[in-house]
Enzyme design. Structure first.
Site, PDB file in Angstrom:
ATOM      1  N   GLY A 109      40.988  47.002  38.779  1.00  0.00           N
ATOM      2  CA  GLY A 109      40.927  45.920  39.751  1.00  0.00           C
ATOM      3  C   GLY A 109      40.473  44.583  39.181  1.00  0.00           C
ATOM      4  N   ILE A 130      34.040  32.389  44.842  1.00  0.00           N
ATOM      5  CA  ILE A 130      34.786  31.442  45.675  1.00  0.00           C
ATOM      6  C   ILE A 130      35.377  32.128  46.916  1.00  0.00           C
ATOM      7  CG2 ILE A 130      37.115  31.621  44.644  1.00  0.00           C
ATOM      8  CD1 ILE A 130      37.056  28.525  44.436  1.00  0.00           C
ATOM      9  N   HIS A 151      32.543  40.133  34.030  1.00  0.00           N
ATOM     10  CA  HIS A 151      31.670  39.589  35.077  1.00  0.00           C
ATOM     11  C   HIS A 151      31.162  40.701  35.969  1.00  0.00           C
ATOM     12  CE1 HIS A 151      35.842  39.477  36.487  1.00  0.00           C
ATOM     13  NE2 HIS A 151      35.373  39.724  37.690  1.00  0.00           N
TER      14      HIS A 151
HETATM   15  P1  AMP Z   1      37.746  40.533  39.541  1.00  0.00           P
HETATM   16  O1  AMP Z   1      38.798  41.045  40.488  1.00  0.00           O
HETATM   17  O2  AMP Z   1      36.627  41.514  39.341  1.00  0.00           O
HETATM   18  O3  AMP Z   1      38.352  40.043  38.248  1.00  0.00           O
HETATM   19  O4  AMP Z   1      37.065  39.332  40.290  1.00  0.00           O
HETATM   20  C1  AMP Z   1      37.303  37.982  40.036  1.00  0.00           C
HETATM   21  C2  AMP Z   1      36.503  37.224  41.046  1.00  0.00           C
HETATM   22  O5  AMP Z   1      36.441  35.869  40.637  1.00  0.00           O
HETATM   23  C3  AMP Z   1      37.097  37.240  42.465  1.00  0.00           C
HETATM   24  O6  AMP Z   1      36.151  37.783  43.379  1.00  0.00           O
HETATM   25  C4  AMP Z   1      37.381  35.758  42.740  1.00  0.00           C
HETATM   26  O7  AMP Z   1      37.155  35.388  44.081  1.00  0.00           O
HETATM   27  C5  AMP Z   1      36.435  35.066  41.781  1.00  0.00           C
HETATM   28  N1  AMP Z   1      36.854  33.737  41.385  1.00  0.00           N
HETATM   29  C6  AMP Z   1      38.065  33.350  40.907  1.00  0.00           C
HETATM   30  N2  AMP Z   1      38.076  32.044  40.639  1.00  0.00           N
HETATM   31  C7  AMP Z   1      36.838  31.571  40.940  1.00  0.00           C
HETATM   32  C8  AMP Z   1      36.225  30.282  40.898  1.00  0.00           C
HETATM   33  N3  AMP Z   1      36.885  29.200  40.476  1.00  0.00           N
HETATM   34  N4  AMP Z   1      34.931  30.177  41.300  1.00  0.00           N
HETATM   35  C9  AMP Z   1      34.256  31.251  41.737  1.00  0.00           C
HETATM   36  N5  AMP Z   1      34.791  32.499  41.798  1.00  0.00           N
HETATM   37  C10 AMP Z   1      36.066  32.653  41.416  1.00  0.00           C
END
Ligand code: AMP
Ligand code: ZN
Length: 118
Positions: free
Chosen positions: A98, A33, A105
């Protein structure tokens, strides 16, 4: 965070909208997102695994599946081929790693530079 209030479990279940990149029995992939790069999507296991810290030998096939999907989906989403193109794979684990969303993911990022981050 439990499965019940996990944002990625809700995305996988279709309770929160996402822009789907790929889906099979084991994984779901969707566009981030807040992309850092022209191409930025996430590959997540359908199982609610918190992070790589929880992995066991039994998860080897799943992780191998995610790793081998990354180059295929990167090309599908518009990354140019290796070696002039390419893509980056990042998995953040834990607060100091981080990680913000506690459902394992893999970030896959690519496309022409400069990127917003990284
Ligand atoms: P992390 O810091 O590795 O946990 O990354 C989490 C990622 O999830 C970030 O890059 C966010 O932009 C992404 N994210 C959070 N909520 C959503 C959502 N609803 N749809 C798509 N990506 C998301
Ligand atoms: Zn989850």
């Amino acid at each position: 965070m439990s499965e019940l209030n996990c944002i990625f479990c809700k995305i996988i279940a279709g309770q929160i909208p996402s822009r789907k990149v790929y889906e099979d029995e084991h994984v779901y992939a969707f566009h981030d997102i807040a992309p850092w790069a022209p191409v930025h999507f996430l590959i997540v296991p359908k199982l609610h695994i918190l992070s790589m810290a929880q992995l066991t030998q039994d998860d080897s096939a799943l992780m191998g599946h995610m790793m081998t999907l990354a180059p295929r989906l990167a090309l599908q989403e518009g990354c140019r081929p290796y070696p002039d193109g390419g893509f980056r794979v990042v998995i953040n684990n834990g607060a100091e790693g981080g990680q913000e969303v506690h459902h394992l993911h893999m970030h896959v990022m690519g496309g022409p530079r400069p990127w917003l981050r990284g």
